[in-house]
Design a protein around this motif. Structure first.
Motif, PDB file in Angstrom:
ATOM      1  N   SER A   1       0.804  -1.228   0.000  1.00  0.00           N
ATOM      2  CA  SER A   1       0.000   0.000   0.000  1.00  0.00           C
ATOM      3  C   SER A   1       0.841   1.284   0.000  1.00  0.00           C
ATOM      4  O   SER A   1       0.320   2.366   0.244  1.00  0.00           O
ATOM      5  N   LEU A   2       2.133   1.185  -0.276  1.00  0.00           N
ATOM      6  CA  LEU A   2       2.993   2.357  -0.403  1.00  0.00           C
ATOM      7  C   LEU A   2       3.235   2.628  -1.883  1.00  0.00           C
ATOM      8  O   LEU A   2       3.503   1.706  -2.653  1.00  0.00           O
ATOM      9  N   SER A   3       3.169   3.891  -2.286  1.00  0.00           N
ATOM     10  CA  SER A   3       3.441   4.264  -3.675  1.00  0.00           C
ATOM     11  C   SER A   3       4.891   4.700  -3.814  1.00  0.00           C
ATOM     12  O   SER A   3       5.377   5.537  -3.050  1.00  0.00           O
ATOM     13  N   ILE A   4       5.554   4.109  -4.800  1.00  0.00           N
ATOM     14  CA  ILE A   4       6.939   4.462  -5.104  1.00  0.00           C
ATOM     15  C   ILE A   4       6.995   4.820  -6.584  1.00  0.00           C
ATOM     16  O   ILE A   4       6.609   4.024  -7.437  1.00  0.00           O
ATOM     17  N   PHE A   5       7.446   6.028  -6.872  1.00  0.00           N
ATOM     18  CA  PHE A   5       7.565   6.512  -8.240  1.00  0.00           C
ATOM     19  C   PHE A   5       9.032   6.432  -8.656  1.00  0.00           C
ATOM     20  O   PHE A   5       9.900   6.998  -7.994  1.00  0.00           O
ATOM     21  N   VAL A   6       9.303   5.723  -9.761  1.00  0.00           N
ATOM     22  CA  VAL A   6      10.674   5.519 -10.232  1.00  0.00           C
ATOM     23  C   VAL A   6      10.786   6.099 -11.636  1.00  0.00           C
ATOM     24  O   VAL A   6       9.920   5.853 -12.486  1.00  0.00           O
ATOM     25  N   GLU A   7      11.850   6.868 -11.879  1.00  0.00           N
ATOM     26  CA  GLU A   7      12.082   7.413 -13.220  1.00  0.00           C
ATOM     27  C   GLU A   7      12.110   6.278 -14.237  1.00  0.00           C
ATOM     28  O   GLU A   7      12.740   5.244 -14.004  1.00  0.00           O
ATOM     29  N   LYS A   8      11.431   6.477 -15.356  1.00  0.00           N
ATOM     30  CA  LYS A   8      11.282   5.419 -16.352  1.00  0.00           C
ATOM     31  C   LYS A   8      12.617   4.923 -16.907  1.00  0.00           C
ATOM     32  O   LYS A   8      12.774   3.747 -17.180  1.00  0.00           O
TER      33      LYS A   8
END
Length: 94
Positions: A58-65
């Motif tokens: 339930s944690l959102s992690i945004f990673v550069e594409k």
């Protein structure tokens, strides 16, 4: 991409109530080779189309594409007291 979060990092991110963004920064200096380092920040990235969102427990992690390769992203809690932060490193898979 495989993302690994240690238990302390998960707990700390949950306590902040915000997603985590991971990007690569490059430092260029005049007299030495450039240095690339992963940087994490709390919150959603401003430029969302350059990032992919992963949800872990339930944690959102945004990673550069451009970081999405056959590697494992390892995220750990580092620092002490009010200076705690999430550190990130990449490890090539098999």
């Amino acid at each position: 991409m495989h993302i690994e979060l240690d238990a302390n990092a998960k707990e700390w991110i949950q306590s902040k109530g915000k997603p985590v963004s991971v990007k690569m920064i490059q430092v260029n200096v005049c007299c030495a080779p450039s240095v690339q380092e992963l940087m994490t920040t709390m919150g959603k990235p401003k430029d969302m189309h350059n990032y992919k969102e992963f949800t872990i427990d339930s944690l959102s992690i945004f990673v550069e594409k451009h970081l999405l390769r056959n590697e494992k992203l390892i995220m750990k809690l580092s620092g002490i007291g009010i200076f705690k932060t999430i550190s990130a490193s990449l490890v090539r898979l098999g």
